[in-house]
Design an enzyme around this catalytic site. Sequence first.
Site, PDB file in Angstrom:
ATOM      1  N   LYS A  67       0.003  12.834  -9.320  1.00 36.55           N
ATOM      2  CA  LYS A  67      -0.904  11.917 -10.012  1.00 36.55           C
ATOM      3  C   LYS A  67      -1.503  12.537 -11.258  1.00 36.55           C
ATOM      4  O   LYS A  67      -1.673  11.861 -12.268  1.00 36.55           O
ATOM      5  CB  LYS A  67      -2.008  11.426  -9.063  1.00 36.55           C
ATOM      6  CG  LYS A  67      -1.454  10.524  -7.972  1.00 36.55           C
ATOM      7  CD  LYS A  67      -2.482   9.595  -7.376  1.00 36.55           C
ATOM      8  CE  LYS A  67      -1.768   8.625  -6.436  1.00 36.55           C
ATOM      9  NZ  LYS A  67      -2.661   7.753  -5.691  1.00 36.55           N
ATOM     10  N   LYS A 102       9.284   5.764  -3.326  1.00 36.33           N
ATOM     11  CA  LYS A 102       8.382   5.078  -2.410  1.00 36.33           C
ATOM     12  C   LYS A 102       7.889   3.770  -3.032  1.00 36.33           C
ATOM     13  O   LYS A 102       7.605   3.740  -4.231  1.00 36.33           O
ATOM     14  CB  LYS A 102       7.190   6.017  -2.150  1.00 36.33           C
ATOM     15  CG  LYS A 102       6.154   5.514  -1.177  1.00 36.33           C
ATOM     16  CD  LYS A 102       4.906   6.414  -1.152  1.00 36.33           C
ATOM     17  CE  LYS A 102       3.823   5.903  -2.086  1.00 36.33           C
ATOM     18  NZ  LYS A 102       2.433   6.029  -1.613  1.00 36.33           N
ATOM     19  N   LYS A 161       1.762   1.065  -5.155  1.00 35.78           N
ATOM     20  CA  LYS A 161       0.928   0.234  -6.018  1.00 35.78           C
ATOM     21  C   LYS A 161       0.948   0.741  -7.443  1.00 35.78           C
ATOM     22  O   LYS A 161       0.960  -0.030  -8.389  1.00 35.78           O
ATOM     23  CB  LYS A 161      -0.541   0.301  -5.543  1.00 35.78           C
ATOM     24  CG  LYS A 161      -0.816  -0.528  -4.318  1.00 35.78           C
ATOM     25  CD  LYS A 161      -2.310  -0.521  -4.011  1.00 35.78           C
ATOM     26  CE  LYS A 161      -2.612   0.490  -2.945  1.00 35.78           C
ATOM     27  NZ  LYS A 161      -3.697   0.232  -2.050  1.00 35.78           N
TER      28      LYS A 161
HETATM   29  P1  ATP Z   1      -0.357   4.675  -4.667  1.00 36.27           P
HETATM   30  O1  ATP Z   1       1.079   4.903  -4.320  1.00 36.27           O
HETATM   31  O2  ATP Z   1      -0.539   3.882  -5.886  1.00 36.27           O
HETATM   32  O3  ATP Z   1      -1.207   5.882  -4.597  1.00 36.27           O
HETATM   33  P2  ATP Z   1      -0.325   3.367  -2.247  1.00 36.27           P
HETATM   34  O4  ATP Z   1       0.534   2.214  -2.536  1.00 36.27           O
HETATM   35  O5  ATP Z   1       0.253   4.571  -1.564  1.00 36.27           O
HETATM   36  O6  ATP Z   1      -0.987   3.761  -3.562  1.00 36.27           O
HETATM   37  P3  ATP Z   1      -2.714   3.664  -0.622  1.00 36.27           P
HETATM   38  O7  ATP Z   1      -3.967   2.886  -0.616  1.00 36.27           O
HETATM   39  O8  ATP Z   1      -2.779   5.029  -1.195  1.00 36.27           O
HETATM   40  O9  ATP Z   1      -1.568   2.864  -1.394  1.00 36.27           O
HETATM   41  O10 ATP Z   1      -2.114   3.720   0.849  1.00 36.27           O
HETATM   42  C1  ATP Z   1      -2.602   3.034   1.973  1.00 36.27           C
HETATM   43  C2  ATP Z   1      -1.761   3.366   3.187  1.00 36.27           C
HETATM   44  O11 ATP Z   1      -0.425   2.840   3.034  1.00 36.27           O
HETATM   45  C3  ATP Z   1      -1.582   4.866   3.442  1.00 36.27           C
HETATM   46  O12 ATP Z   1      -1.664   5.104   4.833  1.00 36.27           O
HETATM   47  C4  ATP Z   1      -0.206   5.166   2.936  1.00 36.27           C
HETATM   48  O13 ATP Z   1       0.376   6.274   3.569  1.00 36.27           O
HETATM   49  C5  ATP Z   1       0.520   3.883   3.290  1.00 36.27           C
HETATM   50  N1  ATP Z   1       1.680   3.653   2.415  1.00 36.27           N
HETATM   51  C6  ATP Z   1       1.634   3.500   1.075  1.00 36.27           C
HETATM   52  N2  ATP Z   1       2.863   3.283   0.572  1.00 36.27           N
HETATM   53  C7  ATP Z   1       3.712   3.289   1.630  1.00 36.27           C
HETATM   54  C8  ATP Z   1       5.117   3.115   1.760  1.00 36.27           C
HETATM   55  N3  ATP Z   1       5.879   2.871   0.710  1.00 36.27           N
HETATM   56  N4  ATP Z   1       5.660   3.185   2.995  1.00 36.27           N
HETATM   57  C9  ATP Z   1       4.889   3.424   4.075  1.00 36.27           C
HETATM   58  N5  ATP Z   1       3.549   3.591   4.028  1.00 36.27           N
HETATM   59  C10 ATP Z   1       2.955   3.533   2.822  1.00 36.27           C
END
Ligand code: ATP
Length: 343
Positions: free
Chosen positions: A112, A194, A197
């Site tokens: 990040k 992955k 968001k």
């Molecule tokens: P960013 O990738 O922008 O940091 P994010 O999409 O990972 O954000 P978070 O709020 O950080 O969103 O994550 C919330 C939960 O969702 C966490 O437990 C994270 O591990 C899970 N998570 C996020 N993306 C995935 C994914 N692609 N597959 C499985 N679990 C996920």
Amino acid sequence: MPRVLSGIQPTADSFHLGNYLGAVRQWVALQETYDAFYCVVDLHAITVPQDPRLLTERTRIAAAQLLAAGLDPDKCTLFVQSHVPEHTELAWVLGCMTGFGEASRMTQFKDKSGKVGTETSVGLFTYPVLQAADILLYLADQVPVGEDQRQHLELSRTLAQRFNHRFGETFVVPQPYILKEVAKIYDLQDPSAKMSKSSSSPQGIIDVLDTPDVIRRKISRAVTDTGSEVRADEAEKPGVTNLLRIYSALSGDPVEAIEARYAGAGYGAFKKDLAEQLVATFAPIRERTNAILADPPALDRILARGAGRAGKVAAETMTAVRNRIGLLPATPSLSRTAVADPP
Ligand code: ATP
Ligand code: LTN
């Protein structure tokens, strides 16, 4: 009852399929058998710049979506992180026990900070310490998250053990609760990345609040691999494998059974049915989210009740922490307001 805690950032207008399968669905299941604490981590969100008006709005949207997805405020404690100030207080204490080198090894910080460049804040660096505080405050046994959070969980465990060793048994050493099959859902346009968001393109990500038509279009355009066989093969067919895992998680059918069902049928029929599975799961959540958001005072009352319950546990843990580390107790009868200087 054993405890569970998890958090999600209010950094988008909707959660995505990765958040839902990797985390939120487990939250809903675990509220039945655990004393469950779930928070919208707004203080984590501000580790990168946020528009204030949007942050407020997205915090409510996040809470509404969690309720719409099945969290029941009578079965779990749902609250907003900043409503319980002990989170930041414990984060300070834990930060004073975290090595600079130790924090520097966090891969999410490296990723990040690489993206935000010179705007990188100290808050982004200490983000995992605040996360450890979230977890340790509630003496959580289990923490349901996706695979990307494993390293942060490891740091939480290290800090709990370090504190207990230095100051006496205080914290529970938490376990990650990561379901292998859904631990990492991949971007529909780039199955090597992955679903995220902050980095997925709109076509690569399915939002819980996407309309049925948008969901159908995104699935029909999801990258599949050469050939036409619906078969799981991580190396040769990463796109199809990702879709098969999603299908399996939504339907409850094993991957092999889905492969058998679409043998010889090609990608088209498989994708069409997958899209309908997604619509069937997300359309009701979308409708309920909108209904909950139509009554902000009712939603705010649920969150206030959650903060009240969370605050009780947090205050108790924080009193123990202050005593353990030797901070002079404030005299309750001489509280700040009771002995305030006259104006
Ligand atoms: P960013 O990738 O922008 O940091 P994010 O999409 O990972 O954000 P978070 O709020 O950080 O969103 O994550 C919330 C939960 O969702 C966490 O437990 C994270 O591990 C899970 N998570 C996020 N993306 C995935 C994914 N692609 N597959 C499985 N679990 C996920
Ligand atoms: N860093 C997590 C969000 C998070 C969290 C937590 C998860 C903040 N505090 C406590 C589990 C427990 C993320 O999903 N990016």
